[in-house]
Design an enzyme around this catalytic site. Structure first.
Site, PDB file in Angstrom:
ATOM      1  N   LYS A 175      18.972  32.060 -33.914  1.00 16.69           N
ATOM      2  CA  LYS A 175      18.955  32.371 -32.347  1.00 16.69           C
ATOM      3  C   LYS A 175      19.222  31.059 -31.464  1.00 16.69           C
ATOM      4  O   LYS A 175      18.697  29.931 -31.905  1.00 16.69           O
ATOM      5  CB  LYS A 175      17.888  32.967 -31.712  1.00 16.69           C
TER       6      LYS A 175
ATOM      7  N   SER B 262       7.032  35.622 -30.538  1.00 17.24           N
ATOM      8  CA  SER B 262       7.155  34.116 -30.296  1.00 17.24           C
ATOM      9  C   SER B 262       6.353  33.400 -31.112  1.00 17.24           C
ATOM     10  O   SER B 262       5.177  33.721 -31.216  1.00 17.24           O
ATOM     11  CB  SER B 262       7.330  33.773 -28.823  1.00 17.24           C
TER      12      SER B 262
ATOM     13  N   TYR C 227       9.840  28.323 -34.392  1.00 14.48           N
ATOM     14  CA  TYR C 227      10.213  27.091 -33.832  1.00 14.48           C
ATOM     15  C   TYR C 227       9.734  25.901 -35.052  1.00 14.48           C
ATOM     16  O   TYR C 227       8.760  26.152 -35.523  1.00 14.48           O
ATOM     17  CB  TYR C 227       9.520  26.564 -32.745  1.00 14.48           C
TER      18      TYR C 227
HETATM   19  C1  LIG Z   1       9.232  33.392 -20.046  1.00 16.21           C
HETATM   20  C2  LIG Z   1      10.229  33.262 -21.289  1.00 16.21           C
HETATM   21  C3  LIG Z   1       9.902  32.636 -22.426  1.00 16.21           C
HETATM   22  C4  LIG Z   1      10.688  32.321 -23.759  1.00 16.21           C
HETATM   23  N1  LIG Z   1      10.050  31.940 -24.695  1.00 16.21           N
HETATM   24  C5  LIG Z   1      11.096  32.146 -25.753  1.00 16.21           C
HETATM   25  C6  LIG Z   1      10.263  31.773 -27.091  1.00 16.21           C
HETATM   26  O1  LIG Z   1       9.109  31.286 -27.266  1.00 16.21           O
HETATM   27  N2  LIG Z   1      10.964  31.495 -28.383  1.00 16.21           N
HETATM   28  C7  LIG Z   1      12.510  31.797 -28.001  1.00 16.21           C
HETATM   29  O2  LIG Z   1      13.174  31.829 -29.181  1.00 16.21           O
HETATM   30  N3  LIG Z   1      13.082  32.030 -26.930  1.00 16.21           N
HETATM   31  C8  LIG Z   1      12.242  32.516 -26.047  1.00 16.21           C
HETATM   32  N4  LIG Z   1      12.859  32.733 -24.576  1.00 16.21           N
HETATM   33  C9  LIG Z   1      14.319  33.160 -24.623  1.00 16.21           C
HETATM   34  C10 LIG Z   1      14.399  34.513 -24.726  1.00 16.21           C
HETATM   35  O3  LIG Z   1      14.009  34.999 -26.016  1.00 16.21           O
HETATM   36  C11 LIG Z   1      15.690  35.162 -24.481  1.00 16.21           C
HETATM   37  O4  LIG Z   1      16.761  34.123 -24.983  1.00 16.21           O
HETATM   38  C12 LIG Z   1      16.129  35.110 -22.910  1.00 16.21           C
HETATM   39  O5  LIG Z   1      15.146  35.458 -22.269  1.00 16.21           O
HETATM   40  C13 LIG Z   1      17.329  35.940 -22.770  1.00 16.21           C
HETATM   41  O6  LIG Z   1      17.557  36.007 -21.394  1.00 16.21           O
HETATM   42  P1  LIG Z   1      17.036  37.237 -20.392  1.00 16.21           P
HETATM   43  O7  LIG Z   1      15.728  36.832 -20.291  1.00 16.21           O
HETATM   44  O8  LIG Z   1      18.004  37.079 -19.200  1.00 16.21           O
HETATM   45  O9  LIG Z   1      17.212  38.512 -21.068  1.00 16.21           O
HETATM   46  C14 LIG Z   1      11.904  32.891 -23.459  1.00 16.21           C
HETATM   47  C15 LIG Z   1      12.387  33.400 -22.261  1.00 16.21           C
HETATM   48  C16 LIG Z   1      11.703  33.694 -21.149  1.00 16.21           C
HETATM   49  C17 LIG Z   1      12.107  34.328 -19.967  1.00 16.21           C
END
Ligand SMILES: Cc1cc2nc3c(=O)[nH]c(=O)nc-3n(C[C@H](O)[C@H](O)[C@H](O)COP(=O)(O)O)c2cc1C
Length: 377
Positions: A251, A106, A129
């Site tokens: 995404k 990330s 981002y």
């Molecule tokens: C704690 C946390 C932090 C996240 N941070 C980002 C991020 O920095 N960038 C991003 O594109 N998605 C982020 N996401 C989304 C995840 O990439 C992903 O889309 C999502 O977790 C999928 O769902 P799941 O947790 O049920 O597998 C984050 C998700 C979580 C749970």
């Protein structure tokens, strides 16, 4: 405790990780309707049991962006992964590499791009981002190029932050705020503290050194908070493409019209995602939108899926509905909180084995055998 499933890792992580950081992973935005829908809609898709099909020899391998993977799964970007366990991003990247699947770092990681590249010596994907400070974004793309990241994943569903109530109530901060309640919570998790201190990284690694005139991690966090850019639009993708020569993944697509625009803008892959229920609450589950987006993309880009995956059966469901591969967020973050690199390796292994057995019991020998006929409804 014998770990047999992702839920076991979640329970262990809950014990190991201070509450503010466990809740940060666990939560959805607002009333968490979309977070819950991601799970319930997956569970409501039933697999079709098939018998007497000689499934003695099976192969779960596939490709993502032309690279061979041991099974069609990637570790998605999780901001502040390194707060689940010291050096968390490095540990997760190592576990993914050892398992033969991609890892995505990330923008808002604790370990920097260079930290992960140096420590793993293996290619990984970088998630971007597009922030207000385009000079910073440009420098991130240059750093991803210099460290030979093998794909850029542009996240488009966060022009501003959806609110997670618990983060405000817990006073979530980077580095952890030294309020009495947080100190008490950290004191109750001495192993977590020791690993974090040993890792010597507890700020946003990619920002250090860039955000001029601001020393101290707290001001970095304030800088990030003011940097999400509500002007984000498709011309920004053109700009990113002018700077990045490698494969581009977009995404955060949840609508067929947006999927078409993403493909037109030159995406090599599109991730159907509602950010794990952390952005627009009240949006449909990602699995419910997957078939419509599959039809809109119609093979013009690779189609990935995330949102709610907690088992190999869930991966099978998404593949049956047209995804080429899946990403997970929480499933591996729990593993990290539970047992560091071994915990991430365990999470990946659990998902792989469950997929393999479920393929056999639905009569599929290869990933290519999976399709709509694999579902019972
Ligand atoms: C704690 C946390 C932090 C996240 N941070 C980002 C991020 O920095 N960038 C991003 O594109 N998605 C982020 N996401 C989304 C995840 O990439 C992903 O889309 C999502 O977790 C999928 O769902 P799941 O947790 O049920 O597998 C984050 C998700 C979580 C749970």
């Amino acid at each position: 405790m014998t770990i047999t499933c992702i839920e076991d890792l979640r329970r262990q992580a809950r014990r190991n990780v201070p509450r503010a950081f466990f809740d940060y992973v666990e939560a959805g935005s607002y009333a968490a309707e979309t977070l819950r829908a991601n799970r319930t809609d997956l569970e409501n898709i039933k697999l079709r049991q098939r018998v007497m099909m000689d499934v003695s020899s099976r192969d779960t391998s596939s490709t993502m962006l032309g690279q061979k993977v041991s099974f069609p799964l990637g570790l998605g970007p999780v901001g502040m992964t390194g707060m689940q366990c010291g050096n968390g991003e490095i540990l997760a990247a190592r576990a993914a590499h050892a398992a033969g699947i991609p890892y995505t770092l990330s923008t808002l990681s604790i370990c920097s791009i260079e930290d992960v590249a140096d420590a793993t010596g293996a290619p990984f994907w970088f998630q971007l981002y597009v922030m207000k400070d385009r000079g910073f974004v440009r420098s991130l793309i240059e750093r991803a190029t210099a460290t030979a990241c093998s794909a850029l994943m542009l996240t488009v569903d966060l022009p501003l932050l959806g609110q997670r109530h618990c983060d405000l109530k817990n006073g979530l901060a980077i580095p952890p705020s030294l309020k009495f309640r947080n100190l008490l919570s950290m004191a109750c998790h001495p192993r977590w503290c020791a690993r974090l201190l040993a890792g010597r990284r507890w700020s946003f690694g990619n920002l250090e050194g860039y955000v001029s005139g601001r020393s101290g991690a707290q001001s970095l966090a304030q800088w990030v908070g003011g940097q999400f850019d509500a002007t984000l639009n498709w011309s920004d993708v053109e700009w990113v493409k002018s700077l990045w020569r490698g494969p581009l993944i977009i995404k955060g697509i949840l609508d067929p019209d947006d999927a078409k625009l993403a493909v037109q803008s030159g995406a090599d892959a599109v991730v159907v995602s509602n950010h794990g229920g952390r952005q627009l609450d009240g949006a449909p589950s990602s699995i419910s939108m997957l078939p419509k987006i599959r039809d809109a993309v119609s093979g013009d880009a690779e189609l990935y899926f995330d949102g709610g995956i907690r088992s190999g059966q869930d991966i099978l469901r998404a593949l049956a509905l047209g995804a080429k591969a899946c990403l997970v967020g929480r499933a591996y973050a729990y593993g990290l909180g539970a047992a560091g690199q071994d915990g991430v390796a365990k999470a990946i292994d659990v998902l792989h084995r469950e997929l393999d057995v479920s393929m056999a019991l639905t009569g599929c020998r290869t990933i290519g055998d999976i399709g709509p006929q694999t579902l019972a409804n």
